[in-house]
Design a protein around this motif. Structure first.
Motif, short mmCIF file in Angstrom:
data_model
loop_
_atom_site.label_atom_id
_atom_site.label_comp_id
_atom_site.label_asym_id
_atom_site.label_seq_id
_atom_site.Cartn_x
_atom_site.Cartn_y
_atom_site.Cartn_z
N THR A 159 -10.69 -18.13 15.54
CA THR A 159 -9.92 -17.69 16.70
C THR A 159 -10.23 -18.54 17.93
OG1 THR A 159 -11.61 -16.07 17.35
CG2 THR A 159 -9.89 -15.33 15.85
N LYS A 160 -9.30 -18.52 18.87
CA LYS A 160 -9.50 -19.21 20.14
C LYS A 160 -10.58 -18.51 20.95
CE LYS A 160 -4.75 -20.95 20.58
NZ LYS A 160 -3.49 -20.87 21.37
N LYS A 161 -11.36 -19.30 21.63
CA LYS A 161 -12.42 -18.79 22.49
C LYS A 161 -12.12 -19.17 23.94
CE LYS A 161 -14.82 -17.55 18.80
NZ LYS A 161 -13.97 -18.07 17.73
N GLY A 162 -12.96 -18.70 24.84
CA GLY A 162 -12.71 -18.94 26.26
C GLY A 162 -13.25 -20.26 26.77
N GLN A 190 9.22 -12.86 20.95
CA GLN A 190 7.78 -12.78 21.14
C GLN A 190 7.42 -13.13 22.57
OE1 GLN A 190 5.32 -15.20 18.57
NE2 GLN A 190 3.60 -15.15 19.97
N VAL A 191 6.41 -12.43 23.09
CA VAL A 191 5.80 -12.80 24.36
C VAL A 191 4.29 -12.69 24.18
CG1 VAL A 191 6.04 -10.44 25.24
CG2 VAL A 191 5.70 -12.33 26.83
N ALA A 192 3.56 -13.67 24.67
CA ALA A 192 2.10 -13.69 24.52
C ALA A 192 1.48 -14.29 25.77
CB ALA A 192 1.69 -14.49 23.29
N GLN A 193 0.36 -13.71 26.17
CA GLN A 193 -0.33 -14.18 27.37
C GLN A 193 -1.83 -14.10 27.15
OE1 GLN A 193 1.00 -15.32 30.54
NE2 GLN A 193 -1.14 -16.00 30.54
N SER A 194 -2.52 -15.16 27.55
CA SER A 194 -3.97 -15.15 27.52
C SER A 194 -4.51 -15.55 28.88
CB SER A 194 -4.52 -16.10 26.45
OG SER A 194 -4.32 -17.45 26.84
N ILE A 195 -5.71 -15.09 29.18
CA ILE A 195 -6.42 -15.47 30.39
C ILE A 195 -7.86 -15.72 30.00
CG2 ILE A 195 -6.96 -13.09 31.04
CD1 ILE A 195 -5.88 -15.79 33.52
N SER A 196 -8.42 -16.81 30.46
CA SER A 196 -9.80 -17.13 30.12
C SER A 196 -10.54 -17.57 31.38
CB SER A 196 -9.86 -18.23 29.06
OG SER A 196 -9.27 -19.42 29.53
N LYS A 197 -11.83 -17.35 31.34
CA LYS A 197 -12.68 -17.74 32.48
C LYS A 197 -13.93 -18.41 31.93
CE LYS A 197 -15.25 -15.93 36.48
NZ LYS A 197 -14.75 -16.96 37.40
N THR A 198 -14.31 -19.50 32.54
CA THR A 198 -15.47 -20.25 32.11
C THR A 198 -16.38 -20.53 33.30
OG1 THR A 198 -14.17 -21.34 30.38
CG2 THR A 198 -16.27 -22.34 30.96
N THR A 199 -17.66 -20.20 33.12
CA THR A 199 -18.67 -20.56 34.10
C THR A 199 -19.72 -21.42 33.39
OG1 THR A 199 -20.11 -18.65 33.68
CG2 THR A 199 -18.29 -18.33 35.23
N ASP A 203 -18.34 -17.84 28.93
CA ASP A 203 -16.92 -18.10 28.73
C ASP A 203 -16.29 -16.87 28.09
OD1 ASP A 203 -16.88 -18.62 25.62
OD2 ASP A 203 -18.49 -19.88 26.42
N ALA A 204 -15.06 -16.56 28.49
CA ALA A 204 -14.40 -15.37 27.98
C ALA A 204 -12.90 -15.62 27.88
CB ALA A 204 -14.67 -14.17 28.89
N ARG A 205 -12.27 -14.92 26.94
CA ARG A 205 -10.82 -15.02 26.75
C ARG A 205 -10.29 -13.66 26.32
NH1 ARG A 205 -7.11 -15.88 22.46
NH2 ARG A 205 -5.25 -17.09 23.06
N ASN A 244 -12.68 -12.35 23.35
CA ASN A 244 -13.92 -13.03 23.02
C ASN A 244 -14.71 -13.28 24.29
OD1 ASN A 244 -13.72 -13.99 20.01
ND2 ASN A 244 -11.72 -14.48 20.90
N VAL A 245 -16.04 -13.17 24.21
CA VAL A 245 -16.89 -13.53 25.33
C VAL A 245 -18.16 -14.16 24.77
CG1 VAL A 245 -17.92 -11.22 25.44
CG2 VAL A 245 -18.02 -12.72 27.44
N GLY A 246 -18.60 -15.25 25.38
CA GLY A 246 -19.80 -15.94 24.94
C GLY A 246 -20.77 -16.14 26.09
N PHE A 247 -22.06 -15.99 25.78
CA PHE A 247 -23.10 -16.14 26.80
C PHE A 247 -24.11 -17.17 26.32
CE2 PHE A 247 -21.63 -11.75 26.88
CZ PHE A 247 -21.30 -11.57 28.21
N ASP A 248 -24.39 -18.16 27.13
CA ASP A 248 -25.47 -19.10 26.86
C ASP A 248 -26.76 -18.50 27.41
OD1 ASP A 248 -23.78 -20.95 25.64
OD2 ASP A 248 -23.29 -21.91 27.55
N ILE A 249 -27.53 -17.89 26.53
CA ILE A 249 -28.76 -17.22 26.96
C ILE A 249 -29.78 -18.24 27.43
CG2 ILE A 249 -30.62 -15.70 26.19
CD1 ILE A 249 -28.64 -14.59 24.11
#
Length: 731
Positions: A159-162, A190-199, A203-205, A244-249
């Motif tokens: 799957t796509k990630k943020g 069809q209609v589809a929308q994503s929003i992602s944020k990266t610091t 990162d999150a989507r 999806n959300v990912g954290f670099d610990i």
């Protein structure tokens, strides 16, 4: 193969079919690649590895390739078949029933989480909107590194990630529609929308996609029959919410969380006109039609919730540690249909919940040796109910109106516990030679509940009987040691050859095997299929493969010859239960794909699979039934790309097949035209599928003709010429 003059003209459009040699590793858009352009994948040996180091047939299908197909109107299952040589063509219904890989079952996963279950329901591709797919990693052939269901291969949907190369907020939008312009119901949008944020540390989507499909029409402009057994893809709304959300610990530790809600439900006012008292079914010469007036509250539906947590540590005692925890819960509902004796009308709803964990460690004790080892643990609960309807109301309404009268059990409740440990090793003899080998030990326990045959439960539901005994349940254990070994020779940096051997193991559909019985007049069990008297046997498969691949700047190709043999055959009975018989089944063939850039703008390519499927009956090898055997197939394309536009003309040819009982599958050919145009903001895709408006029965339709023995009811035509438009933009 039988080619009409029309089909011959279509093949002229595809010159690559004449000289096609093999299978390519697709161009990599986002996937990490090594210094020679080979993709890095995680599925084959369960740790990151370059394809050039893997002694197996491996393919990466990028999300952009899937998007190009589906945004131009190609059905998702058909798109996969276009891009994966060993995968059968799609059904065009909700199900991927009968869509095999190398003639056997495939293990389908999302982010490494299996969508296969003990109950072999084929809705693994009714699981995600292509809007959310980053790439798909495909391993053809049996695998000893995974559990059951992977004897034909593995399809791992990533799957796509943020994450993004740029910090900040980003988004993506799809808006699209397609139609054959036949009648007012001939529309899908069809209609589809994503929003992602990266610091720097996170990162999150979050993505929401909605797809609404109304009626589908064949080449003659008639609405395609609903698939009464596997359920249709018409009048279906699909909602896919994926986060999806990912954290670099730390520099070496990372935590990723994933959650998905998927709901794909039918809401149709159209149904099959079966005639008064279902009389049209008894006249095979009569063509059934779709009419308005369908009245059913609980129509076919796929509903799934999936949660996962992934933790990785690249410096765990000088090893890389990956731990995954996951949970999957799904409910799969079917539409009502009469039983074979026309004594009742019913529909099933089947629920599965799975919780599991995977632990994988990767170590390199010396420079030449890489070890991947770990353990899998999974627990699954399955239960099914059968909803019964007033047969008089249904018969009087030509099979259109369904009045519920109650629910009963459909199959025994089944609990499955699986524990496995594995070790995979790769040893580099020198710069040219690599040795591979591995072992997997798997223990599986299947616990079957006491159960009353569904027909007997129905008799109790309508008051015909008040006394019946249960068929005894029980527990059955399976212990298997699966091996794999391979050798890889690097001819040079661009090409390799390999030989591998691998074993797979499959436990057939327990629900369709157990719980069958007949009863005496006093309600006692006369005969039954139960754990004590006839425990279900597993099927073991041995496979061997010889392959070659080449990856150059303008040419990518791969070719593999394969042979697999299993020690038992799964046979379908007249009541749609299964039996396992001691017939060997062998499947062998050749698969390949080629992509060649003639110029900077013009490229050609295609793929093929030549396959032979046989079972050994009474000491003689015979062609497998059309209900299970995979026909050979080929695809080809020609692509023209500029800075502004991209145009792809592609064709798929399914070849004829005839089994030992003289049942036939008639091959067919379809052609699609896919075009994209870059706009000042975003891009637009235009497509025409089934360009020549080919009139054909789908592969699944022809399988079902023999499977159910009701030719007019299983006349599922392919969709006629259809036009699509899609606009997408990233920001």
């Amino acid at each position: 193969m039988k080619l009409t003059k029309s089909n011959q003209i279509k093949f002229i459009l595809n010159p690559i079919l004449i000289g096609m040699l093999g299978m390519s590793v697709q161009a990599q858009a986002k996937t990490d690649v090594d210094d020679n352009g080979y993709a890095m994948v995680v599925t084959a040996n369960r740790s990151a590895q370059s394809i050039s180091d893997i002694a197996a047939t491996v393919l990466v299908v990028e999300g952009e390739q899937i998007a190009e197909q589906v945004k131009s109107g190609v059905d998702f299952k058909a798109a996969l078949a276009n891009l994966i040589p060993s995968l059968d063509v799609g059904s065009q219904s909700r199900s991927n029933a009968g869509q095999n890989m190398r003639g056997r079952t495939a293990l389908v996963m999302i982010d490494g989480i299996s969508l296969n279950s003990s109950r072999s329901i084929s809705r693994q591709f009714d699981a995600i909107n292509p809007f959310n797919i980053e790439r798909i990693e495909v391993i053809s052939g049996a695998s000893a590194m995974y559990g059951g269901g992977s004897t034909g291969g593995i399809i791992n949907i990533i799957t796509k990630k943020g994450s993004s190369e740029e910090l900040g907020i980003h988004g993506e939008t799809w808006i699209g529609a397609k139609s054959g312009f036949n009648k007012r119901e001939d529309i899908q949008y069809q209609v589809a929308q994503s929003i992602s944020k990266t610091t720097e540390k996170m990162d999150a989507r979050l993505a929401i996609s909605y797809d609404q499909a109304e009626g589908r029409y064949d080449a003659d402009g008639d609405m395609i029959l609903h698939d009464f057994a596997q359920t249709p893809s018409q009048f279906v709304s699909q909602l896919d919410i994926l986060g999806n959300v990912g954290f670099d610990i730390s520099d070496t530790k990372r935590l990723e969380l994933m959650a998905q809600f998927y709901d794909s439900g039918q809401d149709s006012d159209y149904g099959i006109d079966y005639g008064p008292s279902y009389s049209y079914l008894f006249d095979p010469s009569r063509e059934l039609e779709m009419v308005e007036g369908y009245d059913l509250d609980d129509q076919a539906r796929t509903k799934r919730i999936m949660l996962a947590a992934n933790y990785s540590d690249s410096h765990f005692f000088n090893q890389t540690l990956n731990v995954q925890l996951y949970y999957r819960e799904e409910s799969l509902r079917f539409n009502p249909a009469p039983n074979g004796a026309f004594t009742n009308v019913s529909a099933s709803e089947q629920e599965t919940s799975v919780i599991g964990t995977k632990v994988v460690l990767t170590a390199q004790p010396i420079d030449q040796l890489k070890l991947v080892y770990g353990a899998d643990l999974e627990f699954e609960q399955f239960e099914a109910t059968q909803s019964y309807y007033n047969i008089g109301t249904a018969a009087a309404s030509n099979g259109l109106v369904y009045d519920p009268i109650g629910d009963a059990g459909r199959y025994p409740d089944i609990d499955t516990t699986s524990i496995a440990a594995f070790l995979q090793a790769e040893y580099e003899l020198n710069d040219s030679w690599n040795l591979h080998g591995g072992i997997r030990y798997q223990y599986t326990n299947i616990k079957v509940s006491d159960f009353v045959d569904s027909e007997q439960q129905y008799a109790g539901l309508i008051g015909d009987t008040t006394n019946y005994d249960a068929i005894e349940g029980g527990s059955n254990d399976y212990s298997n040691t699966l091996l794999n070994a391979g050798i890889l020779y690097k001819i040079n940096e661009e090409q390799q050859v390999w030989l591998n051997l691998s074993q797979g193991f499959e436990i057939p559909d327990s629900a369709k095997y157990y719980g069958q019985g007949t009863y005496n007049a006093d309600g006692s069990v006369a005969n039954s299929v139960n754990v004590s008297d006839s425990p279900l046997e597993g099927v073991k498969t041995n496979a061997v493969e010889l392959g070659w691949r080449l990856n150059q700047e303008s040419l990518s190709t791969q070719l593999a010859a394969y042979y697999s043999i299993s020690d038992k055959e799964i046979e379908l009975q007249d009541d749609f239960s299964i039996d396992v018989i001691d017939n060997d089944v062998r499947i062998y063939g050749l698969e390949g794909q080629l992509d060649y850039a003639l110029t900077n703008a013009l490229s050609v390519g295609g793929n093929f699979q030549y396959i032979v499927s046989e079972s050994k009956t009474d000491g003689k090898w015979q062609d497998l039934s059309v209900t299970t055997a995979s026909p050979s197939k080929a695809t080809a394309y020609i692509n023209w790309a500029t800075n502004i536009t991209n145009t792809r003309l592609q064709t798929t040819q399914l070849f004829d097949y005839e089994d030992a009982n003289d049942e036939e599958i008639d091959g067919y050919n379809t052609v699609d035209l896919l075009t994209s145009v870059r706009l000042p903001v975003g891009s637009m895709q235009l497509g025409v599928t089934n360009l020549f408006n080919e009139d054909y029965e789908t592969l699944w339709s022809q399988r079902a003709d023999v499977f159910y023995g009701l030719t007019n009811l299983t006349d599922f035509k392919g969709q006629g010429r259809t036009y699509s438009v899609n606009y997408n933009v990233k920001f």
